[in-house]
Design a protein around this motif. Structure first.
Motif, PDB file in Angstrom:
ATOM      1  N   UNK A  41       0.839  -1.196   0.000  1.00 30.22           N
ATOM      2  CA  UNK A  41       0.000   0.000   0.000  1.00 30.22           C
ATOM      3  C   UNK A  41       0.873   1.244   0.000  1.00 30.22           C
ATOM      4  N   UNK A  42       0.441   2.264  -0.718  1.00 32.36           N
ATOM      5  CA  UNK A  42       1.140   3.544  -0.767  1.00 32.36           C
ATOM      6  C   UNK A  42       0.205   4.627  -0.221  1.00 32.36           C
ATOM      7  N   UNK A  43       0.704   5.397   0.733  1.00 30.17           N
ATOM      8  CA  UNK A  43      -0.012   6.561   1.263  1.00 30.17           C
ATOM      9  C   UNK A  43       0.748   7.787   0.784  1.00 30.17           C
ATOM     10  N   UNK A  44       0.155   8.537  -0.117  1.00 32.71           N
ATOM     11  CA  UNK A  44       0.843   9.670  -0.728  1.00 32.71           C
ATOM     12  C   UNK A  44       0.614  10.958   0.053  1.00 32.71           C
ATOM     13  N   UNK A  45       1.662  11.782   0.130  1.00 36.06           N
ATOM     14  CA  UNK A  45       1.549  13.117   0.729  1.00 36.06           C
ATOM     15  C   UNK A  45       2.146  14.163  -0.215  1.00 36.06           C
ATOM     16  N   UNK A  46       2.169  13.831  -1.515  1.00 33.30           N
ATOM     17  CA  UNK A  46       2.668  14.775  -2.514  1.00 33.30           C
ATOM     18  C   UNK A  46       1.564  15.082  -3.509  1.00 33.30           C
ATOM     19  N   UNK A  47       1.655  16.232  -4.172  1.00 32.72           N
ATOM     20  CA  UNK A  47       0.624  16.675  -5.103  1.00 32.72           C
ATOM     21  C   UNK A  47       1.173  16.782  -6.518  1.00 32.72           C
ATOM     22  N   UNK A  48       0.271  17.047  -7.442  1.00 32.71           N
ATOM     23  CA  UNK A  48       0.663  17.419  -8.790  1.00 32.71           C
ATOM     24  C   UNK A  48       1.289  16.289  -9.588  1.00 32.71           C
ATOM     25  N   UNK A 176      -6.564   1.634   9.131  1.00 33.25           N
ATOM     26  CA  UNK A 176      -7.277   1.334   7.886  1.00 33.25           C
ATOM     27  C   UNK A 176      -6.502   0.376   6.990  1.00 33.25           C
ATOM     28  N   UNK A 177      -5.192   0.327   7.153  1.00 36.40           N
ATOM     29  CA  UNK A 177      -4.391  -0.608   6.355  1.00 36.40           C
ATOM     30  C   UNK A 177      -4.877  -2.037   6.556  1.00 36.40           C
ATOM     31  N   UNK A 178      -5.381  -2.333   7.752  1.00 39.82           N
ATOM     32  CA  UNK A 178      -5.829  -3.692   8.057  1.00 39.82           C
ATOM     33  C   UNK A 178      -7.244  -4.019   7.623  1.00 39.82           C
ATOM     34  N   UNK A 179      -7.960  -3.055   7.055  1.00 42.49           N
ATOM     35  CA  UNK A 179      -9.318  -3.338   6.586  1.00 42.49           C
ATOM     36  C   UNK A 179      -9.288  -4.279   5.389  1.00 42.49           C
ATOM     37  N   UNK A 180     -10.294  -5.116   5.289  1.00 33.57           N
ATOM     38  CA  UNK A 180     -10.331  -6.113   4.215  1.00 33.57           C
ATOM     39  C   UNK A 180     -10.449  -5.467   2.848  1.00 33.57           C
ATOM     40  N   UNK A 256     -17.300   7.498   8.418  1.00 37.40           N
ATOM     41  CA  UNK A 256     -17.389   6.032   8.405  1.00 37.40           C
ATOM     42  C   UNK A 256     -16.191   5.343   9.037  1.00 37.40           C
ATOM     43  N   UNK A 257     -14.998   5.923   8.887  1.00 38.43           N
ATOM     44  CA  UNK A 257     -13.815   5.254   9.430  1.00 38.43           C
ATOM     45  C   UNK A 257     -13.829   5.233  10.956  1.00 38.43           C
ATOM     46  N   UNK A 258     -14.444   6.218  11.586  1.00 42.09           N
ATOM     47  CA  UNK A 258     -14.543   6.228  13.046  1.00 42.09           C
ATOM     48  C   UNK A 258     -15.238   4.980  13.577  1.00 42.09           C
ATOM     49  N   UNK A 259     -16.168   4.448  12.793  1.00 41.90           N
ATOM     50  CA  UNK A 259     -16.932   3.282  13.238  1.00 41.90           C
ATOM     51  C   UNK A 259     -16.310   1.964  12.783  1.00 41.90           C
ATOM     52  N   UNK A 260     -15.286   2.037  11.947  1.00 43.36           N
ATOM     53  CA  UNK A 260     -14.713   0.827  11.365  1.00 43.36           C
ATOM     54  C   UNK A 260     -13.439   0.359  12.049  1.00 43.36           C
ATOM     55  N   UNK A 261     -12.784   1.260  12.791  1.00 44.34           N
ATOM     56  CA  UNK A 261     -11.513   0.908  13.428  1.00 44.34           C
ATOM     57  C   UNK A 261     -11.538   1.333  14.896  1.00 44.34           C
ATOM     58  N   UNK A 262     -10.633   0.766  15.665  1.00 43.90           N
ATOM     59  CA  UNK A 262     -10.576   1.033  17.106  1.00 43.90           C
ATOM     60  C   UNK A 262      -9.620   2.189  17.389  1.00 43.90           C
ATOM     61  N   UNK A 263     -10.060   3.384  17.071  1.00 43.13           N
ATOM     62  CA  UNK A 263      -9.283   4.595  17.335  1.00 43.13           C
ATOM     63  C   UNK A 263     -10.198   5.593  18.035  1.00 43.13           C
ATOM     64  N   UNK A 264      -9.746   6.120  19.166  1.00 42.60           N
ATOM     65  CA  UNK A 264     -10.502   7.151  19.880  1.00 42.60           C
ATOM     66  C   UNK A 264      -9.768   8.474  19.721  1.00 42.60           C
ATOM     67  N   UNK A 265     -10.252   9.352  18.845  1.00 40.34           N
ATOM     68  CA  UNK A 265      -9.531  10.597  18.583  1.00 40.34           C
ATOM     69  C   UNK A 265      -9.636  11.586  19.743  1.00 40.34           C
TER      70      UNK A 265
END
Length: 279
Positions: A41-48, A176-180, A256-265
Protein backbone atom coordinates in the motif's frame (compact mmCIF):
# COMPACT_ATOMS: atom_id res chain seq x y z
CA UNK A 1 9.20 2.70 4.06
CA UNK A 2 9.31 6.42 3.26
CA UNK A 3 9.96 7.66 -0.28
CA UNK A 4 11.85 10.96 -0.13
CA UNK A 5 12.73 13.29 -2.99
CA UNK A 6 16.19 14.70 -3.65
CA UNK A 7 18.17 13.85 -0.51
CA UNK A 8 18.21 11.58 2.55
CA UNK A 9 16.58 12.65 5.82
CA UNK A 10 18.83 11.54 8.70
CA UNK A 11 16.30 12.58 11.37
CA UNK A 12 13.80 10.09 9.92
CA UNK A 13 16.36 7.31 9.65
CA UNK A 14 17.27 7.92 13.29
CA UNK A 15 13.65 7.24 14.23
CA UNK A 16 13.81 3.80 12.61
CA UNK A 17 12.20 4.56 9.25
CA UNK A 18 13.48 2.96 6.07
CA UNK A 19 14.06 6.02 3.90
CA UNK A 20 14.44 5.61 0.13
CA UNK A 21 15.45 8.56 -2.06
CA UNK A 22 13.50 8.68 -5.33
CA UNK A 23 13.08 10.84 -8.41
CA UNK A 24 9.57 11.24 -9.87
CA UNK A 25 10.74 12.36 -13.32
CA UNK A 26 9.57 10.17 -16.22
CA UNK A 27 13.18 9.33 -17.04
CA UNK A 28 13.43 7.63 -13.63
CA UNK A 29 10.17 5.66 -13.90
CA UNK A 30 11.74 2.19 -13.90
CA UNK A 31 13.87 3.01 -10.86
CA UNK A 32 10.72 4.12 -9.01
CA UNK A 33 8.89 0.94 -10.08
CA UNK A 34 11.82 -1.13 -8.81
CA UNK A 35 11.76 0.60 -5.42
CA UNK A 36 8.01 -0.01 -5.09
CA UNK A 37 8.31 -3.73 -5.78
CA UNK A 38 6.75 -5.72 -2.95
CA UNK A 39 4.99 -2.73 -1.42
CA UNK A 40 1.37 -3.50 -0.55
CA UNK A 41 0.00 0.00 0.00
CA UNK A 42 1.14 3.54 -0.77
CA UNK A 43 -0.01 6.56 1.26
CA UNK A 44 0.84 9.67 -0.73
CA UNK A 45 1.55 13.12 0.73
CA UNK A 46 2.67 14.77 -2.51
CA UNK A 47 0.62 16.68 -5.10
CA UNK A 48 0.66 17.42 -8.79
CA UNK A 49 2.74 15.64 -11.46
CA UNK A 50 4.96 13.83 -8.90
CA UNK A 51 1.88 12.15 -7.45
CA UNK A 52 0.70 11.08 -10.92
CA UNK A 53 4.15 9.58 -11.52
CA UNK A 54 3.90 7.76 -8.19
CA UNK A 55 0.44 6.39 -9.05
CA UNK A 56 1.62 5.14 -12.44
CA UNK A 57 4.72 3.52 -10.97
CA UNK A 58 2.70 1.92 -8.16
CA UNK A 59 0.28 0.38 -10.66
CA UNK A 60 3.16 -0.91 -12.76
CA UNK A 61 4.85 -2.37 -9.66
CA UNK A 62 1.71 -4.25 -8.64
CA UNK A 63 0.91 -2.20 -5.53
CA UNK A 64 -2.52 -3.34 -4.30
CA UNK A 65 -3.69 -0.15 -2.60
CA UNK A 66 -3.09 3.57 -3.05
CA UNK A 67 -4.27 6.55 -0.99
CA UNK A 68 -3.69 9.92 -2.68
CA UNK A 69 -2.76 13.14 -0.90
CA UNK A 70 -6.28 14.23 0.03
CA UNK A 71 -6.63 14.76 3.79
CA UNK A 72 -9.30 17.47 3.67
CA UNK A 73 -13.06 17.42 2.91
CA UNK A 74 -14.95 15.02 0.62
CA UNK A 75 -14.11 15.37 -3.06
CA UNK A 76 -17.79 15.67 -4.03
CA UNK A 77 -18.03 18.99 -2.16
CA UNK A 78 -15.37 20.72 -4.26
CA UNK A 79 -16.26 23.11 -7.08
CA UNK A 80 -15.58 22.19 -10.71
CA UNK A 81 -13.01 24.99 -10.91
CA UNK A 82 -11.01 24.64 -7.73
CA UNK A 83 -8.19 27.00 -6.81
CA UNK A 84 -7.22 24.62 -3.98
CA UNK A 85 -7.04 21.55 -6.22
CA UNK A 86 -3.23 21.08 -6.49
CA UNK A 87 -3.76 18.25 -8.98
CA UNK A 88 -6.08 16.23 -6.73
CA UNK A 89 -8.82 15.83 -9.35
CA UNK A 90 -6.34 14.40 -11.86
CA UNK A 91 -4.99 11.99 -9.26
CA UNK A 92 -8.46 10.64 -8.49
CA UNK A 93 -9.22 10.23 -12.19
CA UNK A 94 -6.00 8.25 -12.63
CA UNK A 95 -6.83 6.07 -9.63
CA UNK A 96 -10.31 5.32 -10.96
CA UNK A 97 -8.65 4.13 -14.16
CA UNK A 98 -6.30 1.80 -12.29
CA UNK A 99 -9.11 0.57 -10.06
CA UNK A 100 -10.56 -1.17 -13.13
CA UNK A 101 -7.23 -2.97 -13.35
CA UNK A 102 -7.17 -4.22 -9.79
CA UNK A 103 -5.56 -1.48 -7.67
CA UNK A 104 -7.80 -0.34 -4.84
CA UNK A 105 -7.77 3.25 -3.71
CA UNK A 106 -9.35 5.41 -1.05
CA UNK A 107 -9.36 9.08 -0.17
CA UNK A 108 -8.70 9.70 3.50
CA UNK A 109 -11.00 12.54 4.55
CA UNK A 110 -10.13 14.32 7.78
CA UNK A 111 -11.50 17.85 7.41
CA UNK A 112 -9.27 20.57 8.85
CA UNK A 113 -6.17 19.61 10.82
CA UNK A 114 -6.01 20.80 14.43
CA UNK A 115 -2.44 21.85 13.73
CA UNK A 116 -3.69 24.89 11.82
CA UNK A 117 -4.58 26.35 15.20
CA UNK A 118 -1.44 25.43 17.11
CA UNK A 119 1.50 27.75 17.87
CA UNK A 120 3.14 28.58 14.53
CA UNK A 121 0.38 26.91 12.50
CA UNK A 122 0.75 23.74 10.46
CA UNK A 123 4.21 24.58 9.21
CA UNK A 124 5.52 24.33 12.78
CA UNK A 125 4.71 20.61 12.45
CA UNK A 126 6.20 20.45 8.92
CA UNK A 127 2.73 20.17 7.41
CA UNK A 128 1.55 22.25 4.47
CA UNK A 129 4.91 23.99 4.11
CA UNK A 130 4.38 24.53 0.36
CA UNK A 131 0.65 25.25 0.53
CA UNK A 132 1.10 29.00 0.94
CA UNK A 133 -1.42 29.06 3.78
CA UNK A 134 0.14 26.82 6.41
CA UNK A 135 1.19 29.51 8.87
CA UNK A 136 -0.50 30.55 12.07
CA UNK A 137 -3.43 32.82 11.29
CA UNK A 138 -3.72 31.78 7.65
CA UNK A 139 -7.05 30.03 8.34
CA UNK A 140 -9.90 31.24 10.59
CA UNK A 141 -7.89 32.15 13.69
CA UNK A 142 -4.64 33.72 14.80
CA UNK A 143 -4.64 32.65 18.43
CA UNK A 144 -1.43 34.48 19.30
CA UNK A 145 -2.93 37.76 18.12
CA UNK A 146 -6.45 36.88 19.34
CA UNK A 147 -8.10 37.49 15.99
CA UNK A 148 -10.66 35.36 14.18
CA UNK A 149 -12.66 35.27 10.96
CA UNK A 150 -16.12 33.71 10.99
CA UNK A 151 -17.56 32.78 7.57
CA UNK A 152 -21.32 32.38 7.33
CA UNK A 153 -23.08 29.95 5.00
CA UNK A 154 -26.06 30.66 2.78
CA UNK A 155 -28.33 29.57 5.66
CA UNK A 156 -27.21 32.62 7.64
CA UNK A 157 -25.42 30.49 10.23
CA UNK A 158 -21.69 30.17 10.99
CA UNK A 159 -20.14 27.47 8.83
CA UNK A 160 -19.58 24.01 10.30
CA UNK A 161 -16.32 22.10 9.91
CA UNK A 162 -14.89 18.72 10.84
CA UNK A 163 -11.46 18.77 12.47
CA UNK A 164 -8.87 16.11 13.35
CA UNK A 165 -5.36 16.11 14.79
CA UNK A 166 -2.52 14.97 12.53
CA UNK A 167 -1.54 12.38 15.13
CA UNK A 168 -5.00 10.86 15.06
CA UNK A 169 -5.05 10.95 11.25
CA UNK A 170 -1.92 8.80 11.39
CA UNK A 171 -3.62 6.37 13.77
CA UNK A 172 -6.72 6.13 11.60
CA UNK A 173 -4.68 5.56 8.44
CA UNK A 174 -2.55 2.89 10.12
CA UNK A 175 -5.67 1.11 11.34
CA UNK A 176 -7.28 1.33 7.89
CA UNK A 177 -4.39 -0.61 6.35
CA UNK A 178 -5.83 -3.69 8.06
CA UNK A 179 -9.32 -3.34 6.59
CA UNK A 180 -10.33 -6.11 4.21
CA UNK A 181 -11.34 -3.66 1.50
CA UNK A 182 -11.23 0.07 0.88
CA UNK A 183 -14.26 2.11 -0.20
CA UNK A 184 -13.62 5.22 -2.37
CA UNK A 185 -13.59 7.39 0.78
CA UNK A 186 -12.69 6.73 4.39
CA UNK A 187 -13.86 9.63 6.51
CA UNK A 188 -12.55 10.37 9.99
CA UNK A 189 -12.92 13.21 12.45
CA UNK A 190 -11.91 14.21 15.93
CA UNK A 191 -14.62 16.83 16.31
CA UNK A 192 -17.36 18.62 14.41
CA UNK A 193 -18.58 22.12 15.25
CA UNK A 194 -19.43 25.49 13.80
CA UNK A 195 -16.64 28.04 13.60
CA UNK A 196 -18.17 30.26 16.28
CA UNK A 197 -17.87 27.37 18.73
CA UNK A 198 -14.30 26.76 17.56
CA UNK A 199 -13.37 30.38 18.25
CA UNK A 200 -15.17 30.31 21.61
CA UNK A 201 -13.05 27.35 22.69
CA UNK A 202 -9.89 29.26 21.80
CA UNK A 203 -11.13 32.35 23.65
CA UNK A 204 -11.85 30.27 26.74
CA UNK A 205 -8.40 28.68 26.69
CA UNK A 206 -6.64 32.03 26.20
CA UNK A 207 -8.83 33.72 28.78
CA UNK A 208 -9.69 36.75 26.68
CA UNK A 209 -12.16 37.56 23.88
CA UNK A 210 -10.91 37.70 20.30
CA UNK A 211 -11.38 40.41 17.74
CA UNK A 212 -13.85 38.74 15.38
CA UNK A 213 -14.69 39.60 11.77
CA UNK A 214 -17.84 38.10 10.28
CA UNK A 215 -18.07 37.31 6.56
CA UNK A 216 -20.98 36.51 4.30
CA UNK A 217 -20.82 35.52 0.65
CA UNK A 218 -20.81 39.11 -0.59
CA UNK A 219 -18.07 40.33 1.74
CA UNK A 220 -15.87 37.32 0.97
CA UNK A 221 -16.21 37.90 -2.77
CA UNK A 222 -15.28 41.56 -2.24
CA UNK A 223 -12.20 40.50 -0.27
CA UNK A 224 -11.24 38.08 -3.03
CA UNK A 225 -11.59 40.71 -5.73
CA UNK A 226 -9.35 43.10 -3.77
CA UNK A 227 -6.71 40.39 -3.35
CA UNK A 228 -6.87 39.52 -7.05
CA UNK A 229 -6.59 43.17 -8.08
CA UNK A 230 -3.48 43.65 -5.96
CA UNK A 231 -1.91 40.32 -7.00
CA UNK A 232 -1.78 39.11 -3.38
CA UNK A 233 -1.65 35.34 -3.96
CA UNK A 234 -1.48 34.32 -0.32
CA UNK A 235 -4.46 36.51 0.59
CA UNK A 236 -6.38 35.04 -2.33
CA UNK A 237 -5.77 31.54 -0.96
CA UNK A 238 -6.86 32.63 2.51
CA UNK A 239 -10.13 34.08 1.22
CA UNK A 240 -10.77 31.11 -1.07
CA UNK A 241 -10.37 28.86 1.98
CA UNK A 242 -12.94 30.95 3.85
CA UNK A 243 -15.35 30.70 0.91
CA UNK A 244 -14.81 26.94 0.75
CA UNK A 245 -15.56 26.72 4.47
CA UNK A 246 -18.77 28.74 4.09
CA UNK A 247 -19.80 26.43 1.24
CA UNK A 248 -19.46 23.37 3.47
CA UNK A 249 -16.35 21.88 1.88
CA UNK A 250 -14.94 20.63 5.19
CA UNK A 251 -18.14 19.34 6.77
CA UNK A 252 -19.57 15.82 6.60
CA UNK A 253 -22.04 13.96 8.79
CA UNK A 254 -20.86 10.41 8.13
CA UNK A 255 -17.39 9.69 9.50
CA UNK A 256 -17.39 6.03 8.41
CA UNK A 257 -13.81 5.25 9.43
CA UNK A 258 -14.54 6.23 13.05
CA UNK A 259 -16.93 3.28 13.24
CA UNK A 260 -14.71 0.83 11.37
CA UNK A 261 -11.51 0.91 13.43
CA UNK A 262 -10.58 1.03 17.11
CA UNK A 263 -9.28 4.59 17.33
CA UNK A 264 -10.50 7.15 19.88
CA UNK A 265 -9.53 10.60 18.58
CA UNK A 266 -8.64 13.49 20.85
CA UNK A 267 -11.29 16.21 21.08
CA UNK A 268 -10.38 19.66 19.81
CA UNK A 269 -10.65 21.46 23.15
CA UNK A 270 -8.37 18.95 24.86
CA UNK A 271 -5.79 19.20 22.10
CA UNK A 272 -5.85 22.99 21.98
CA UNK A 273 -5.48 23.24 25.76
CA UNK A 274 -2.42 20.99 25.64
CA UNK A 275 -0.56 22.74 22.81
CA UNK A 276 -1.11 26.26 24.18
CA UNK A 277 -0.42 25.38 27.82
CA UNK A 278 3.14 26.79 27.75
CA UNK A 279 2.45 29.81 25.53
Amino acid sequence: MLLIRLQPKPHLTAKGWQVVVVNYAETHRQDLVFKLAGVGAVISVIWGPPQIALIDAAAQAGVRRFAPAEFEGPAALRPATDALDRGKRSALERLRYYQTRGMQYTSFVCGILYERFGPGGMIASRIGVRSGIGGEGDYLMNISQRRAQIPYGTNGQPATICVTSAEDVGKFVAAAIGLQSWPPELRMRGDRMNVSRLVHIAETIRGRPFEKAQYNSQSMQSELQLAQASGAIQQQLRVISLIATANGRFDYANANLNTMVDVTPKRFQTWLQEVWADH
